[in-house]
Design a protein around this motif. Structure first.
Motif, PDB file in Angstrom:
ATOM      1  N   LEU A  59       0.831  -1.207   0.000  1.00 54.16           N
ATOM      2  CA  LEU A  59       0.000   0.000   0.000  1.00 54.16           C
ATOM      3  C   LEU A  59       0.865   1.255   0.000  1.00 54.16           C
ATOM      4  O   LEU A  59       0.593   2.210  -0.741  1.00 54.16           O
ATOM      5  N   ASN A  60       1.910   1.276   0.785  1.00 53.10           N
ATOM      6  CA  ASN A  60       2.799   2.441   0.825  1.00 53.10           C
ATOM      7  C   ASN A  60       3.414   2.714  -0.536  1.00 53.10           C
ATOM      8  O   ASN A  60       3.504   3.866  -0.978  1.00 53.10           O
ATOM      9  N   ALA A  61       3.856   1.653  -1.220  1.00 52.65           N
ATOM     10  CA  ALA A  61       4.461   1.813  -2.538  1.00 52.65           C
ATOM     11  C   ALA A  61       3.439   2.315  -3.560  1.00 52.65           C
ATOM     12  O   ALA A  61       3.763   3.157  -4.415  1.00 52.65           O
ATOM     13  N   LEU A  62       2.211   1.836  -3.469  1.00 55.06           N
ATOM     14  CA  LEU A  62       1.169   2.276  -4.405  1.00 55.06           C
ATOM     15  C   LEU A  62       0.839   3.751  -4.206  1.00 55.06           C
ATOM     16  O   LEU A  62       0.667   4.497  -5.176  1.00 55.06           O
ATOM     17  N   VAL A  63       0.731   4.189  -2.968  1.00 55.16           N
ATOM     18  CA  VAL A  63       0.441   5.605  -2.701  1.00 55.16           C
ATOM     19  C   VAL A  63       1.583   6.476  -3.216  1.00 55.16           C
ATOM     20  O   VAL A  63       1.355   7.527  -3.832  1.00 55.16           O
ATOM     21  N   GLU A  64       2.811   6.046  -2.974  1.00 51.88           N
ATOM     22  CA  GLU A  64       3.966   6.828  -3.439  1.00 51.88           C
ATOM     23  C   GLU A  64       3.960   6.963  -4.958  1.00 51.88           C
ATOM     24  O   GLU A  64       4.200   8.045  -5.499  1.00 51.88           O
ATOM     25  N   ARG A  65       3.656   5.871  -5.654  1.00 51.46           N
ATOM     26  CA  ARG A  65       3.626   5.963  -7.117  1.00 51.46           C
ATOM     27  C   ARG A  65       2.477   6.843  -7.584  1.00 51.46           C
ATOM     28  O   ARG A  65       2.621   7.605  -8.541  1.00 51.46           O
ATOM     29  N   ALA A  66       1.327   6.742  -6.931  1.00 52.40           N
ATOM     30  CA  ALA A  66       0.183   7.570  -7.322  1.00 52.40           C
ATOM     31  C   ALA A  66       0.509   9.055  -7.196  1.00 52.40           C
ATOM     32  O   ALA A  66       0.138   9.863  -8.052  1.00 52.40           O
ATOM     33  N   THR A 168      -6.799   8.750  -0.472  1.00 52.23           N
ATOM     34  CA  THR A 168      -7.918   8.010   0.113  1.00 52.23           C
ATOM     35  C   THR A 168      -8.495   7.016  -0.877  1.00 52.23           C
ATOM     36  O   THR A 168      -8.835   5.873  -0.504  1.00 52.23           O
ATOM     37  N   ASP A 169      -8.608   7.413  -2.147  1.00 53.94           N
ATOM     38  CA  ASP A 169      -9.122   6.491  -3.168  1.00 53.94           C
ATOM     39  C   ASP A 169      -8.198   5.289  -3.344  1.00 53.94           C
ATOM     40  O   ASP A 169      -8.667   4.151  -3.484  1.00 53.94           O
ATOM     41  N   VAL A 170      -6.889   5.533  -3.352  1.00 57.73           N
ATOM     42  CA  VAL A 170      -5.943   4.421  -3.481  1.00 57.73           C
ATOM     43  C   VAL A 170      -6.077   3.474  -2.289  1.00 57.73           C
ATOM     44  O   VAL A 170      -6.128   2.241  -2.449  1.00 57.73           O
ATOM     45  N   VAL A 171      -6.156   4.049  -1.096  1.00 55.63           N
ATOM     46  CA  VAL A 171      -6.234   3.223   0.122  1.00 55.63           C
ATOM     47  C   VAL A 171      -7.516   2.397   0.137  1.00 55.63           C
ATOM     48  O   VAL A 171      -7.480   1.182   0.371  1.00 55.63           O
ATOM     49  N   LEU A 246      -5.480   4.579 -10.793  1.00 50.57           N
ATOM     50  CA  LEU A 246      -5.231   5.559  -9.741  1.00 50.57           C
ATOM     51  C   LEU A 246      -3.739   5.802  -9.539  1.00 50.57           C
ATOM     52  O   LEU A 246      -3.316   6.946  -9.294  1.00 50.57           O
ATOM     53  N   VAL A 247      -2.940   4.744  -9.611  1.00 49.56           N
ATOM     54  CA  VAL A 247      -1.505   4.911  -9.351  1.00 49.56           C
ATOM     55  C   VAL A 247      -0.737   5.340 -10.596  1.00 49.56           C
ATOM     56  O   VAL A 247       0.476   5.541 -10.518  1.00 49.56           O
ATOM     57  N   GLY A 248      -1.427   5.475 -11.743  1.00 49.83           N
ATOM     58  CA  GLY A 248      -0.782   6.030 -12.925  1.00 49.83           C
ATOM     59  C   GLY A 248      -0.090   5.020 -13.811  1.00 49.83           C
ATOM     60  O   GLY A 248       0.947   5.335 -14.418  1.00 49.83           O
ATOM     61  N   TYR A 249      -0.654   3.805 -13.936  1.00 50.00           N
ATOM     62  CA  TYR A 249      -0.062   2.827 -14.836  1.00 50.00           C
ATOM     63  C   TYR A 249      -0.177   3.304 -16.292  1.00 50.00           C
ATOM     64  O   TYR A 249      -1.146   3.951 -16.665  1.00 50.00           O
ATOM     65  N   ALA A 451     -11.774   0.872   5.341  1.00 51.24           N
ATOM     66  CA  ALA A 451     -12.112   2.009   4.494  1.00 51.24           C
ATOM     67  C   ALA A 451     -12.698   3.144   5.318  1.00 51.24           C
ATOM     68  O   ALA A 451     -12.441   4.331   5.046  1.00 51.24           O
ATOM     69  N   ALA A 452     -13.495   2.809   6.346  1.00 57.75           N
ATOM     70  CA  ALA A 452     -14.070   3.840   7.212  1.00 57.75           C
ATOM     71  C   ALA A 452     -12.980   4.583   7.971  1.00 57.75           C
ATOM     72  O   ALA A 452     -13.072   5.800   8.192  1.00 57.75           O
ATOM     73  N   THR A 453     -11.930   3.862   8.362  1.00 60.38           N
ATOM     74  CA  THR A 453     -10.806   4.516   9.033  1.00 60.38           C
ATOM     75  C   THR A 453     -10.105   5.498   8.096  1.00 60.38           C
ATOM     76  O   THR A 453      -9.784   6.628   8.488  1.00 60.38           O
ATOM     77  N   ALA A 454      -9.881   5.068   6.854  1.00 62.18           N
ATOM     78  CA  ALA A 454      -9.253   5.959   5.883  1.00 62.18           C
ATOM     79  C   ALA A 454     -10.132   7.175   5.604  1.00 62.18           C
ATOM     80  O   ALA A 454      -9.636   8.312   5.483  1.00 62.18           O
ATOM     81  N   THR A 455     -11.435   6.962   5.519  1.00 57.20           N
ATOM     82  CA  THR A 455     -12.354   8.078   5.283  1.00 57.20           C
ATOM     83  C   THR A 455     -12.335   9.053   6.449  1.00 57.20           C
ATOM     84  O   THR A 455     -12.452  10.271   6.265  1.00 57.20           O
ATOM     85  N   LEU A 456     -12.185   8.536   7.663  1.00 59.20           N
ATOM     86  CA  LEU A 456     -12.105   9.421   8.835  1.00 59.20           C
ATOM     87  C   LEU A 456     -10.839  10.261   8.789  1.00 59.20           C
ATOM     88  O   LEU A 456     -10.858  11.454   9.120  1.00 59.20           O
ATOM     89  N   PHE A 457      -9.718   9.656   8.382  1.00 59.36           N
ATOM     90  CA  PHE A 457      -8.495  10.442   8.202  1.00 59.36           C
ATOM     91  C   PHE A 457      -8.733  11.577   7.214  1.00 59.36           C
ATOM     92  O   PHE A 457      -8.340  12.728   7.441  1.00 59.36           O
ATOM     93  N   LYS A 458      -9.363  11.248   6.098  1.00 59.15           N
ATOM     94  CA  LYS A 458      -9.647  12.257   5.072  1.00 59.15           C
ATOM     95  C   LYS A 458     -10.566  13.347   5.614  1.00 59.15           C
ATOM     96  O   LYS A 458     -10.323  14.540   5.392  1.00 59.15           O
ATOM     97  N   ALA A 459     -11.630  12.955   6.315  1.00 61.31           N
ATOM     98  CA  ALA A 459     -12.591  13.931   6.824  1.00 61.31           C
ATOM     99  C   ALA A 459     -11.943  14.891   7.817  1.00 61.31           C
ATOM    100  O   ALA A 459     -12.320  16.060   7.907  1.00 61.31           O
TER     101      ALA A 459
END
Length: 469
Positions: A59-66, A168-171, A246-249, A451-459
Motif C-alpha cells: 500500500l505504501n508503494a502504491l500511494v507513493e507511485r500515485a 484516500t481512493d488508493v487506500v 489511480l496509481v498512474g499505470y 475504508a471507514a478509518t481511511a475516510t475518517l483520516f480524510k474527513a
C-alpha cells in the motif's frame, strides 16, 4: 512649486486607496468539541503519511507511485504553475515598462505635392526608448494582484485536496481489492469442499447409506458455489484495473498482468487512534475549505477591480532617443529628442456596461460566499458521518465475527450428527451455506472498517498541513 507638491501629494494619497470591500474572515458557528469517539485519541505523532499506519508495504508503494504518476494530480500541479504565472503578471503591472523602438523610412515625394515643384527622396532614422507607467489611482492594480494571489493559493489548496482524495481512493480501493481477493479464495476453497462432499455422498449412495435427493442437493450446492466465481473474478479484475489507473499505470502496463502482491486482508494493521483536532481547527486542516475561502478572497477583490474601472486611468509616458535624416547623424547631440506626457482616460457614457460589471462581480462574490459556507458544512458533515460509519462498521465486524464463529460450531456439530444419522443431508448443507455467507460477509465488513478509518483520516484533513510558500 507648491502646486506641483500638492498634486504629487494628492496622487500619492489616491494611489494608496483601493476601492471595493476589504476581505474580512468569516467566523461560522462551530461546536466546541466533537462527539465522544473511541478512535479520537491524543496521539500527536507524525501523521503526515497517515496511510503508513496500516503497516502494509505494498500500500505504501502504491500511494507513493500515485503521488508521482497520477495524471489528475499532474493536471492540478500545472494549474498551480498557471496561477503562479498570472500572479507574476499582476505583480509586473505595478512597475513601469521600458520598451525600445527603431525605425528607418525612405520616402519619395512626387512633384505634384512637393513645395519646390520637383520630386525628391527623403530618409528618416529614429531610435527611441519609451518609459510608461500607470498610476494606480483607484487601487485597480492592487485588487488585481490580490485576486491573483488568492487564485494561486486556491490552486495550491485545490491541489492538496485532490492529493488527499487521491490517497484516500488508493487506500480504499486497495482494501476493497484485498477483500475481493479474500472472498474469491474463500469461494474457491468452499468449492473444493463441495466437490469432496459430492464424492463422499456418491460413495454413501452406492453403499445404500444415502438417497438420490441428497446427491442432487450436493450437486446443486456445488454448482451454486461455482456460480459465484465469475462475478467474484470480475470484481477482482475491475478493482485491479481501478487501482492501476489511480496509481498512474501506462497503457502497456494496464494491458499486462496486474499483480499487486499477495498480502492478506487480515494482515493489514488497523490504527487504534486518530489525532483529535478541535472543530475550529478543521477549517485550517481541510484543504477544500481553504480553497473555497481563497476563492472568496479572489471574488471579493474582483469587486474592487470592477468598481475601479468606473474611474479614469492616468498613464505617464516619457520618450527619449535620437532622430536624424541621415543615419550617420544618429546619436549626435543635435539629433537628441525627448518628450514627456500624461494620458487621462475614462468612461463617460457606456450604457450600463460598468454597472453591469460591478453587479456581475458582486453576484460572483455572493456565490463564492455561499460555496464557502457549503464547503464548511460539507466538511463537518463528512467528519460526523465518518465518525458514525466507523463506529457502525466496527460493531458490524464484531457481530459478523461472532456469527461466523457460531455457524462454524454449528457446522461441526451438524457434521457429527449427520455421520451419526441424527439429521438429514439438507440440514448439513444449510449449515455449510450459512458458513460461506458469514465468511464472505466478514471479509467485506473488515474491508468496510478499514475504508471507514481511511475516510475518517480524510474527513479530519488527513495528514495535510499548510504548504510552505
Amino acid at each position: 512649486m507648491r502646486k506641483f507638491t500638492s498634486l504629487a501629494a494628492a496622487i500619492a494619497l489616491l494611489t494608496g486607496c483601493a476601492l471595493g470591500p476589504d476581505y474580512q474572515a468569516r467566523t461560522p458557528d462551530l461546536p466546541d468539541q466533537w462527539p465522544e469517539h473511541e478512535l479520537l485519541g491524543q496521539d500527536t505523532g507524525d501523521w503526515q503519511q497517515w496511510w503508513t499506519r496500516f503497516d502494509d508495504a505494498t500500500l505504501n508503494a502504491l500511494v507513493e507511485r500515485a503521488l508521482n504518476d497520477n495524471l489528475n494530480l499532474q493536471v492540478q500541479i500545472q494549474r498551480i504553475e498557471q496561477a503562479r504565472a498570472e500572479l507574476g503578471l499582476s505583480n509586473a503591472n505595478r512597475w513601469p515598462s521600458l520598451s525600445a523602438q527603431a525605425n528607418a523610412t525612405r520616402e519619395r515625394t512626387p512633384e505634384t505635392v512637393s513645395q519646390t515643384g520637383t520630386e525628391y527622396i527623403s530618409e528618416r532614422y529614429a531610435v527611441n526608448g519609451v518609459l510608461s507607467y500607470e498610476l494606480d489611482l483607484w487601487g485597480r492594480l492592487a485588487r488585481e494582484r490580490e485576486a491573483a494571489s488568492a487564485l494561486l493559493a486556491q490552486s495550491v489548496f485545490g491541489t492538496e485536496a485532490v492529493r488527499l482524495n487521491l490517497i484516500t481512493d488508493v487506500v480504499t480501493t486497495y482494501f476493497n481489492l484485498r477483500a475481493a481477493e479474500q472472498q474469491l479464495a474463500i469461494t474457491r476453497e468452499t468449492l473444493g469442499t463441495r466437490e469432496e462432499t459430492l464424492v463422499l455422498e456418491e460413495v454413501r449412495y452406492e453403499s445404500g447409506a444415502s438417497n438420490p435427493l441428497s446427491i442432487r442437493q450436493a450437486r446443486a450446492s456445488l454448482e451454486s458455489t461455482r456460480a459465484r466465481l465469475p462475478q467474484q473474478e470480475q470484481r477482482v479484475h475491475e478493482l485491479r484495473s481501478a487501482l492501476a489507473m489511480l496509481v498512474g499505470y501506462s497503457p502497456r502496463e494496464l494491458l499486462s498482468e496486474l499483480n499487486f502482491g499477495d498480502a492478506k486482508l487480515t494482515e493489514i494493521e488497523l490504527p487504534d487512534s486518530v489525532p483529535a483536532v478541535l472543530p475550529s481547527e478543521l477549517l485550517q486542516r481541510r484543504p477544500d475549505i481553504r480553497a473555497a475561502e481563497e476563492a472568496l478572497v479572489a471574488a471579493n477583490a474582483r469587486v474592487g477591480v470592477a468598481k475601479a474601472q468606473r474611474f479614469p486611468s492616468l498613464n505617464l509616458q516619457a520618450l527619449g532617443g535620437s532622430v536624424a535624416l541621415d543615419s550617420d547623424n544618429l546619436f549626435t547631440a543635435p539629433a537628441e529628442m525627448w518628450s514627456v506626457g500624461a494620458n487621462l482616460a475614462g468612461p463617460l457614457f457606456d450604457f450600463g456596461r460598468t454597472r453591469s460589471r460591478i453587479e456581475s462581480a458582486e453576484a460572483q462574490l455572493a456565490q463564492a460566499e455561499a460555496q464557502y459556507q457549503l464547503a464548511i458544512t460539507n466538511g463537518f458533515r463528512d467528519a460526523r458521518d465518518a465518525l458514525v460509519i466507523y463506529q457502525t462498521s466496527d460493531r458490524r465486524v464484531e457481530a459478523v465475527r461472532r456469527q461466523a464463529e457460531a455457524i462454524e460450531e454449528t457446522l461441526e456439530l451438524a457434521e457429527l450428527q449427520y455421520e451419526a444419522g441424527s439429521i438429514g443431508f439438507y440440514e448439513l448443507l444449510d449449515a455449510q451455506r450459512g458458513l460461506l455467507d458469514a465468511e464472505l460477509t466478514l471479509s467485506q465488513a473488515m474491508s468496510d472498517r478499514l475504508a471507514a478509518t481511511a475516510t475518517l483520516f480524510k474527513a479530519m484533513g488527513g495528514g495535510w498541513s499548510m504548504p510552505r510558500s
